[in-house]
Design a protein around this motif. Structure first.
Motif: not given
Length: 106
Positions: A24-25, A32-37, A53-57
């Motif tokens: 989720v980053g 704040s969040f910065e997902p690698y996706g 690219v779908s992200v579920c963190g």
């Protein structure tokens, strides 16, 4: 969740990034969040590969918890009410069109 990032239209590759706070980053103490996706989608786009690219963190979830909750429809991570996700099996049952799944948990 999942959150989606894209690198163009057309016939794109579909990638699911699933995991914990790294996915989720989580940064800045959850402010704040910065997902690698997002970076993955941008980099693939620059290489001429269209993708979604779908992200579920899920911050604070262990690998063991994710396995036991794999069929869950919705659960909240430690970052709060705004950060909810599904179990991996549930995501794949709801949408089986991913070309690649990247799983990263600590």
């Amino acid at each position: 969740m999942p959150v989606r990032f894209g690198s163009g239209g057309g016939d794109s590759r579909r990638i699911l990034c699933y995991g914990d706070s790294l996915t989720v980053g989580f940064c800045n103490s959850g402010m704040s969040f910065e997902p690698y996706g997002r970076t993955l989608a941008t980099s693939l786009g620059k290489a001429g590969i269209t993708c979604e690219v779908s992200v579920c963190g899920l911050s604070g979830r262990t690998a063991e918890e994710m396995i036991s909750e794999k069929d869950s429809a919705v659960f909240t991570d430690c970052a709060g009410v705004d950060h909810v996700g599904k179990g991996l099996a549930r995501i794949l049952n709801d949408d089986a069109t991913f070309n690649v799944v990247v799983v990263m948990v600590g």
